[in-house]
Design a protein around this motif. Sequence first.
Motif, PDB file in Angstrom:
ATOM      1  N   ALA A 116       0.711  -1.038   0.054  1.00 35.29           N
ATOM      2  CA  ALA A 116      -0.160  -0.048   0.027  1.00 35.29           C
ATOM      3  C   ALA A 116       0.888   1.161   0.129  1.00 35.29           C
ATOM      4  O   ALA A 116       0.279   2.338  -0.185  1.00 35.29           O
ATOM      5  N   HIS A 117       2.170   1.102   0.406  1.00 36.00           N
ATOM      6  CA  HIS A 117       3.027   2.369   0.292  1.00 36.00           C
ATOM      7  C   HIS A 117       3.310   2.747  -1.229  1.00 36.00           C
ATOM      8  O   HIS A 117       3.952   3.788  -1.403  1.00 36.00           O
ATOM      9  N   ARG A 118       2.991   1.946  -2.174  1.00 36.63           N
ATOM     10  CA  ARG A 118       3.442   2.080  -3.531  1.00 36.63           C
ATOM     11  C   ARG A 118       2.547   3.063  -4.038  1.00 36.63           C
ATOM     12  O   ARG A 118       1.066   2.657  -3.860  1.00 36.63           O
ATOM     13  N   PRO A 119       2.739   3.829  -4.782  1.00 36.62           N
ATOM     14  CA  PRO A 119       1.796   4.861  -5.558  1.00 36.62           C
ATOM     15  C   PRO A 119       0.834   4.194  -6.668  1.00 36.62           C
ATOM     16  O   PRO A 119       0.068   4.623  -6.992  1.00 36.62           O
ATOM     17  N   LEU A 120       1.408   3.124  -7.453  1.00 36.95           N
ATOM     18  CA  LEU A 120       0.678   2.418  -8.337  1.00 36.95           C
ATOM     19  C   LEU A 120       0.723   1.058  -8.343  1.00 36.95           C
ATOM     20  O   LEU A 120       1.711   0.394  -8.434  1.00 36.95           O
ATOM     21  N   LEU A 121      -0.404   0.415  -8.339  1.00 36.87           N
ATOM     22  CA  LEU A 121      -0.726  -0.980  -8.158  1.00 36.87           C
ATOM     23  C   LEU A 121      -1.211  -1.481  -9.544  1.00 36.87           C
ATOM     24  O   LEU A 121      -2.534  -0.949  -9.727  1.00 36.87           O
ATOM     25  N   LYS A 122      -0.902  -2.593  -9.873  1.00 33.84           N
ATOM     26  CA  LYS A 122      -1.718  -3.286 -11.101  1.00 33.84           C
ATOM     27  C   LYS A 122      -2.380  -4.714 -10.515  1.00 33.84           C
ATOM     28  O   LYS A 122      -1.422  -5.267 -10.080  1.00 33.84           O
ATOM     29  N   ILE A 123      -3.623  -4.546 -10.510  1.00 30.88           N
ATOM     30  CA  ILE A 123      -4.356  -5.825  -9.821  1.00 30.88           C
ATOM     31  C   ILE A 123      -4.899  -6.734 -11.001  1.00 30.88           C
ATOM     32  O   ILE A 123      -5.569  -6.214 -11.969  1.00 30.88           O
ATOM     33  N   LYS A 124      -4.259  -8.119 -10.984  1.00 29.68           N
ATOM     34  CA  LYS A 124      -4.972  -9.055 -11.676  1.00 29.68           C
ATOM     35  C   LYS A 124      -6.334  -9.470 -11.248  1.00 29.68           C
ATOM     36  O   LYS A 124      -6.501  -9.881 -10.190  1.00 29.68           O
ATOM     37  N   LEU A 125      -7.361  -9.532 -12.180  1.00 24.63           N
ATOM     38  CA  LEU A 125      -8.600  -9.895 -12.204  1.00 24.63           C
ATOM     39  C   LEU A 125      -8.869 -11.270 -12.837  1.00 24.63           C
ATOM     40  O   LEU A 125      -8.164 -11.564 -13.711  1.00 24.63           O
ATOM     41  N   GLY A 126      -9.876 -12.205 -12.701  1.00 28.19           N
ATOM     42  CA  GLY A 126     -10.084 -13.095 -13.381  1.00 28.19           C
ATOM     43  C   GLY A 126     -11.456 -13.693 -13.754  1.00 28.19           C
ATOM     44  O   GLY A 126     -11.678 -14.864 -13.993  1.00 28.19           O
ATOM     45  N   GLY A 127     -12.587 -12.588 -13.518  1.00 30.99           N
ATOM     46  CA  GLY A 127     -13.819 -13.121 -13.878  1.00 30.99           C
ATOM     47  C   GLY A 127     -14.777 -13.161 -12.684  1.00 30.99           C
ATOM     48  O   GLY A 127     -14.974 -12.059 -11.979  1.00 30.99           O
ATOM     49  N   GLU A 128     -15.465 -14.213 -12.589  1.00 27.46           N
ATOM     50  CA  GLU A 128     -16.150 -14.560 -11.220  1.00 27.46           C
ATOM     51  C   GLU A 128     -15.690 -13.960  -9.978  1.00 27.46           C
ATOM     52  O   GLU A 128     -14.634 -14.192  -9.581  1.00 27.46           O
ATOM     53  N   GLY A 129     -16.490 -12.836  -9.420  1.00 27.14           N
ATOM     54  CA  GLY A 129     -15.850 -12.421  -7.996  1.00 27.14           C
ATOM     55  C   GLY A 129     -14.995 -11.326  -8.113  1.00 27.14           C
ATOM     56  O   GLY A 129     -14.357 -10.738  -7.149  1.00 27.14           O
ATOM     57  N   ASP A 130     -15.003 -10.857  -9.301  1.00 25.90           N
ATOM     58  CA  ASP A 130     -13.906  -9.595  -9.406  1.00 25.90           C
ATOM     59  C   ASP A 130     -14.156  -8.384  -8.782  1.00 25.90           C
ATOM     60  O   ASP A 130     -13.388  -7.696  -8.315  1.00 25.90           O
ATOM     61  N   ALA A 131     -15.727  -8.263  -8.544  1.00 21.90           N
ATOM     62  CA  ALA A 131     -16.077  -6.972  -7.843  1.00 21.90           C
ATOM     63  C   ALA A 131     -15.676  -7.026  -6.363  1.00 21.90           C
ATOM     64  O   ALA A 131     -15.259  -5.991  -5.863  1.00 21.90           O
TER      65      ALA A 131
END
Length: 331
Positions: free
Chosen positions: A146-161
């Motif tokens: 969380a200290h990093r200014p930019l995070l890339k989040i891998k998602l995968g379909g069902e349950g992504d919300a």
Amino acid sequence: MTSSKVPALRSQIERFPIAGSFTISRGAKTEAVTVVAEVSRDGLTGRGECVPYPRYGETPEATLAAIQAMEDAVRGGLDREALQAAMKPGAARNALDCAFIDLEAKQAGLRAWSLLGRPSPGERTTAFTISLGAPETMAAAAAKAAHRPLLKIKLGGEGDAARIAAVRKAAPESELIVDANEAWAEANLEANLAACAAAGVTLVEQPLPAGRDHALARIKRPLAVCADESVHDRGSLAPLRDRYDAVNIKLDKTGGLTEALAMADAAQALGFEIMIGCMVATSLSMAPATLVTPQARFVDLDGPLLLAHDRNHGLRYDGSLVYPPESSLWG
């Protein structure tokens, strides 16, 4: 005896363990498998690294064979310009293209960006990737980052919300970009985009499968959408203008830095924002990509940060800041 003035080509497969595992919608892996090409002449050697990608039918062995098949052409005087037509875009050409640029820079006594007439890359903030998992697992990983200014989040379909909501709660101050890796469907596209917008996500990468992404042109997109698997080189840009707001340029897709820079120019002319991306690989793969960063809105060159160890003379990372390569590494 072969004259030192006659170029020589060597190549090999190299493996680097990943710290833990790296998971996206298509599966998990525990090592980065790269192929390195070296072109030598007059006592100087240029290096390039690529990552064969099964998504495009590439394997390390076939990529190595494609590079080795160019040995006679390299000895016969093949240069970087001729290489663009001699090989199809992809990982193998990338390794050779970057090796040629590295060698040319050494022969000229110039840094690669000066050789190519490009601006010097400065330090840039790179995204840091959070692998796909259960919401609570991803939240725990996001909290550590969380200290990093930019995070890339891998998602995968069902349950992504639920996943993106959990990540946002765990990293309330970070800018978030999302990569669905083609895992969404037209039926859940708008709901998932709305969930990302509600979490304050800046960009969503490749939500729908390549070739089945026409729905993006029919909806009102609540945030920027970036093409990855749908875009490869300059020729694939124009048909995507009504579907995407940004394009992810990766050297393993374009077939090298030569095409990547030309593609960045063409993408900007068409009004696309640019992300410069990477596969999980060493600093030798990232180094050429730093030349695209002056044109990029988003920089995603965190590959070495995901490895258990990088190669010698690797890129300097200071938190999420990545710095241009030293000449001892490349260019």
